[in-house]
Design a protein around this motif. Sequence first.
Motif, mmCIF file in Angstrom:
data_model
loop_
_atom_site.group_PDB
_atom_site.id
_atom_site.type_symbol
_atom_site.label_atom_id
_atom_site.label_comp_id
_atom_site.label_asym_id
_atom_site.label_seq_id
_atom_site.Cartn_x
_atom_site.Cartn_y
_atom_site.Cartn_z
ATOM 1 N N UNK A 102 0.841 -1.202 0.000
ATOM 2 C CA UNK A 102 0.000 0.000 0.000
ATOM 3 C C UNK A 102 0.873 1.247 0.000
ATOM 4 N N UNK A 103 1.943 1.217 0.778
ATOM 5 C CA UNK A 103 2.879 2.347 0.820
ATOM 6 C C UNK A 103 3.523 2.581 -0.544
ATOM 7 N N UNK A 104 3.891 1.498 -1.234
ATOM 8 C CA UNK A 104 4.501 1.622 -2.564
ATOM 9 C C UNK A 104 3.516 2.226 -3.552
ATOM 10 N N UNK A 105 2.249 1.840 -3.440
ATOM 11 C CA UNK A 105 1.211 2.426 -4.290
ATOM 12 C C UNK A 105 1.102 3.929 -4.036
ATOM 13 N N UNK A 106 1.172 4.304 -2.757
ATOM 14 C CA UNK A 106 1.110 5.719 -2.398
ATOM 15 C C UNK A 106 2.246 6.518 -3.020
ATOM 16 N N UNK A 107 3.430 5.921 -3.067
ATOM 17 C CA UNK A 107 4.579 6.609 -3.665
ATOM 18 C C UNK A 107 4.406 6.779 -5.172
ATOM 19 N N UNK A 108 3.776 5.802 -5.815
ATOM 20 C CA UNK A 108 3.498 5.946 -7.245
ATOM 21 C C UNK A 108 2.501 7.076 -7.484
#
Length: 407
Positions: A102-108
């Motif tokens: 979820x955090x990686x999605x937020x960074x995208x």
Amino acid sequence: MKIVILNTSERTGGAAVAAGRLGKALKQAGIQVNKLVRDDTWLNRFRFYWERLIIFLCNHLNRKNLFAVSIANTGKDISEHPLIKEADIVHLHWINQGFLSVSDLGKLVDSGKPIVWTLHDLWPATAICHYPDECEKYRSKCSQCALQVANPFFDLANWTYNRKKQIGLSKIHFVGCSKWITEMAQKSSLLEGASFTSIPNPIDTSVFKPLVKNDSRERFQLPKDKLLLLFAAAKLSDRRKGAAYLIEACSILKQYYTDKIEIVLMGNGSEELCQALPFKVNSLGYISDTSTMVAAYSCADLFVIPSLEDNLPNTIMESMACGTPCVGFEIGGIPEMIDHKINGYVTNYKDANDLANGIQWVLEHGDRQALSDACVKKVQENYTDEVIAGKYLALYQNILCKNDGKL
């Protein structure tokens, strides 16, 4: 225009197949396409097992529904990857099981790149489940997921929901492979304010096309004088694929067809089915080679898909492209693909009697060639590479114009 496609797997699973086919179709349309998938390294394998372990522990050491949910607690930050940096649009497909957290999605999302996300299931719209079945909690706020054992100490669904709520999912443009999944996702409180489009998956009709039935049967050493019903899934024993209803429908048909019908299975986990089905069973195992798959569809008189939950099954599209009519429940995107009593039969949901009626309707159809031709026509008009690539190109251009992008 540069597009980067993201999917957990390169080839395994329906989403991987659909993402690969879309990439190929876009390239044929003159678009530059790159793909990022989860690397097969020890670290990514650890991420996969770590996520499953957390789910297992929170479920009181119960393995039930272990793969029906995902929490995306771990993954790889790819926001600085060169292919992401170069892309005009980032196109997500299925990104669970340790690929993106979820955090990686937020960074995208925070990178400012326009993001398109094709919905192969409803996980982006829910807290943790891939299909909510009859649960409507995702419309407001997910908590105490019905697919998990109640845990008074830690609510895994609510925890994941809150994490997803903070990353700006409303900035993403979502594409439903079926109208059904698009409408379901639009009801999600997580995706409130997001944009939606419905575009089906593509299929290469120069590859998936009708073959001579008897030639295909010879290839698998199948009888030419029997009525063959094909049932296929990556995991045939998966409850969602509805094998129990196929068994019941075949038990009904047994009294009319005795030894005239044989079953053909394509996929893993056929042992239990072989014992339970009342007709002789021919198991082809899991098939990944495309030419073999085309022959498998072409050898059958019809394809039965009693799925209890499904989006826009590649198997229906593949079968129809090969001229083989389909029978399936009125659920998900299935009624959008099968035109009732035109190129197949859509049966009442979870109704084994009507499933048997549908199978009999196809087997007893007066003009089998016309039925086959109607299947091919449906695919040619709606799902070819050219048709779907054109729809995605129009979507990409519209998104870039809104974001002041330059083609």
